[in-house]
Design a protein around this motif. Structure first.
Motif, PDB file in Angstrom:
ATOM      1  N   LYS A   1       0.766  -1.244   0.149  1.00 10.22           N
ATOM      2  CA  LYS A   1      -0.068   0.087  -0.040  1.00 10.22           C
ATOM      3  C   LYS A   1       0.775   1.303   0.034  1.00 10.22           C
ATOM      4  O   LYS A   1       0.413   2.332  -0.026  1.00 10.22           O
TER       5      LYS A   1
ATOM      6  N   ARG B   1      -9.949   6.464  -1.144  1.00 13.19           N
ATOM      7  CA  ARG B   1      -8.811   6.996  -1.793  1.00 13.19           C
ATOM      8  C   ARG B   1      -7.977   8.244  -1.171  1.00 13.19           C
ATOM      9  O   ARG B   1      -7.769   9.108  -1.966  1.00 13.19           O
TER      10      ARG B   1
ATOM     11  N   GLU C   1       0.110   3.833  -2.950  1.00  9.72           N
ATOM     12  CA  GLU C   1      -1.106   4.350  -2.757  1.00  9.72           C
ATOM     13  C   GLU C   1      -1.062   5.551  -1.752  1.00  9.72           C
ATOM     14  O   GLU C   1      -1.508   6.626  -1.866  1.00  9.72           O
TER      15      GLU C   1
ATOM     16  N   ASP D   1      -8.164   3.082   1.221  1.00 13.33           N
ATOM     17  CA  ASP D   1      -7.948   2.645  -0.178  1.00 13.33           C
ATOM     18  C   ASP D   1      -9.272   2.724  -0.948  1.00 13.33           C
ATOM     19  O   ASP D   1     -10.387   3.030  -0.535  1.00 13.33           O
ATOM     20  N   SER D   2      -9.079   2.138  -2.349  1.00 17.87           N
ATOM     21  CA  SER D   2     -10.391   2.277  -3.030  1.00 17.87           C
ATOM     22  C   SER D   2     -11.615   1.543  -2.586  1.00 17.87           C
ATOM     23  O   SER D   2     -12.814   1.712  -3.058  1.00 17.87           O
TER      24      SER D   2
ATOM     25  N   PHE E   1      -2.233   9.182  -2.840  1.00 20.05           N
ATOM     26  CA  PHE E   1      -3.452   9.472  -2.218  1.00 20.05           C
ATOM     27  C   PHE E   1      -3.348  10.984  -1.485  1.00 20.05           C
ATOM     28  O   PHE E   1      -2.281  11.156  -0.885  1.00 20.05           O
TER      29      PHE E   1
END
Length: 498
Positions: free
Chosen positions: A69, A93, A72, A312-313, A76
């Motif tokens: 992660k 996100r 990300e 996260d998404s 983000f």
């Protein structure tokens, strides 16, 4: 329930045995039992994902830089709870500091716990304690009234996930509120009367019961002081502000107080008016829901690292830590070091360095210490009192310890209700708005920090000591000689400005 994710969450909770406890009452369930029964790490069911490497999974378990992660986390954007106030959907996100995640979870106007999901139990007619045999009978009667109260709510709208809890104000009314009023009137007449009005601010007034009990007592006992009384509620929740206004006009007796009361629907952290007049500032069971930052320490260098939450998404949560502290967390650590010099308090680095290094050098050992949750929001509240209310006198009560807390120092209890049962989980990284996240307060430390920030002197005492002195304790004594108001809340303290 507002989304398939929430449905999955509560279905997952339903597969576990439940830990029974009330938000404020003592409990006999062990913390170990709750840890074994409370469910998944992030309290949200996750689809199985392909593993990357063993190293990646090991780091994720120990909460330090999960590699899968990290990209990300770099990409983000960072948001704050203030920036999320206008959002009607839970964010994805994105990333934020732990205190912003907790603040958003509890107080977001559109999906926050206190904004949308909380119902405060009201027992109806006050308990006639003098006719109750003993504490077991009181517990039984309270259970019956809980059932009756929730049955009536279900007739209007059935909810398996209703968040319902009680406060000492409701359980011990009117005696609890009268004790606070007696303390304020005595100190007001000793130092401020007749040169100043009796101005009272209450932070987070719940149903408005404490306000009504205080005003009823002053009107009945001291009409001259009542004539000079002004009561102002600062309430962040629009729903609770409306409820307080409703109760203020629900009967002829309460309507008589309407000219005395102003309900200010805003967060105390948005307060910008300078209020130089002497006042009492009442904050009962408020500190426990102030957002905290999370800190872990490098066991070798002892350097603090501040935690952030990546969403996260898929809406799943991951902790990341950074060696650069934001200004608020850095200020708290500086103030604590200066104000508490020489005081011993629980801390991740209290063990000898050699033992700590040995422990963390073992195979599969975590590469950071257990978390410490620091009350940065509470420090900010003290700053507001000191700068905006320079002549205030604080009256506050809250928990100095909490059973069944998550792992760490000054760690919170995280719980929800499902099918009228309380469920505890092991992390504050939970579906926003459906979980109560409440922290203990180290009153010894916070007393020093309050004094350092405001320049005011304080006194800390146990819940029992304060109400033994200021309450009509005969009114809450049962036939057995047990006293419900004094016997409960052994894990609570009271702090007052002197």
């Amino acid at each position: 329930m507002d989304s398939p994710a929430v449905n999955r969450l509560f279905r997952q909770l339903a597969t576990h045995k439940f830990c029974h406890s009330s938000r404020y009452a003592p409990t006999t369930v062990s913390a170990q039992q709750c840890r074994q029964q409370s469910g998944q790490r992030y309290a949200r069911p996750q689809e199985k994902k392909p593993k990357t490497t063993i190293e990646s999974n090991w780091q994720q378990r120990t909460d330090h830089f999960p590699l899968n992660k990290s990209d990300e986390f770099k990409r983000f954007p960072t948001v704050t709870s203030d920036a999320l106030r206008g959002r009607k959907e839970r964010p994805k996100r994105t990333k934020m500091l732990m205190r912003d995640f907790i603040e958003d979870s509890l107080y977001n106007p559109h999906y926050g716990y206190f904004s949308k999901n909380v119902t405060i139990f009201s027992p109806g007619a006050p308990f006639d304690f003098n006719r109750i045999a003993d504490e077991p009978e009181f517990n039984r009667l309270m259970g019956e009234r809980y059932t009756e109260f929730e049955d009536k709510l279900d007739e209007k709208e059935y909810r398996e996930d209703r968040q319902l809890w009680h406060t000492p104000t409701e359980l011990f009314r009117p005696y609890y509120g009268e004790a606070i009023a007696r303390y304020m009137v005595a100190n007001y007449k000793l130092t401020l009367y007749p040169y100043h009005d009796l101005v009272i601010y209450e932070l987070g007034a719940g149903n408005g019961t404490l306000m009504l009990n205080i005003l009823d007592y002053i009107r009945r006992v001291d009409p001259e002081v009542y004539a000079r009384t002004k009561f102002r509620i600062i309430e962040v929740s629009s729903a609770l502000a409306r409820l307080q206004d409703h109760h203020l006009h629900s009967s002829a007796a309460s309507r008589g107080h309407a000219e005395k009361v102003e309900i200010i629907n805003k967060s105390v952290f948005d307060w910008n008016a300078y209020t130089p007049e002497p006042c009492f500032f009442v904050a009962m069971e408020v500190f426990d829901n102030f957002a905290h930052d999370i800190i872990r320490y490098d066991p070798e260098t002892e350097q603090p690292m501040q935690g952030s939450v990546l969403i996260d998404s898929d809406g799943d949560f991951y902790e990341f830590y950074d060696r650069t502290l934001d200004p608020i967390a850095a200020r708290y650590l500086r103030v604590r070091d200066a104000a508490c010099h020489g005081r011993q308090y629980a801390h991740p680095l209290r063990t000898p360095p050699w033992l700590r290094q040995l422990r963390h050098s073992l195979p599969f050992a975590p590469n950071l210490t257990l978390p410490e949750y620091i009350p940065t929001r509470l420090m900010q509240f003290f700053n507001i009192l000191g700068t905006k209310f320079p002549a205030h006198r604080l009256i506050t009560s809250d928990f100095h310890s909490l059973p069944q807390a998550t792992a760490g120092y000054n760690a919170p209890v995280v719980q929800t209700r499902y099918q009228r049962r309380t469920v505890l989980v092991r992390t504050p990284l939970v579906q926003q708005g459906y979980f109560d996240i409440l922290f203990p307060t180290d009153f010894n430390v916070m007393e020093d920090i309050y004094r350092a920030i405001t320049g005011r002197l304080t006194r800390v005492m146990t819940h029992e000591d304060f109400f033994q002195r200021w309450a009509d304790v005969e009114g809450t004594e049962m036939l057995s000689g047990e006293n419900a108001m004094l016997g409960w809340y052994k894990n609570a303290s009271v702090m007052v400005t002197v």
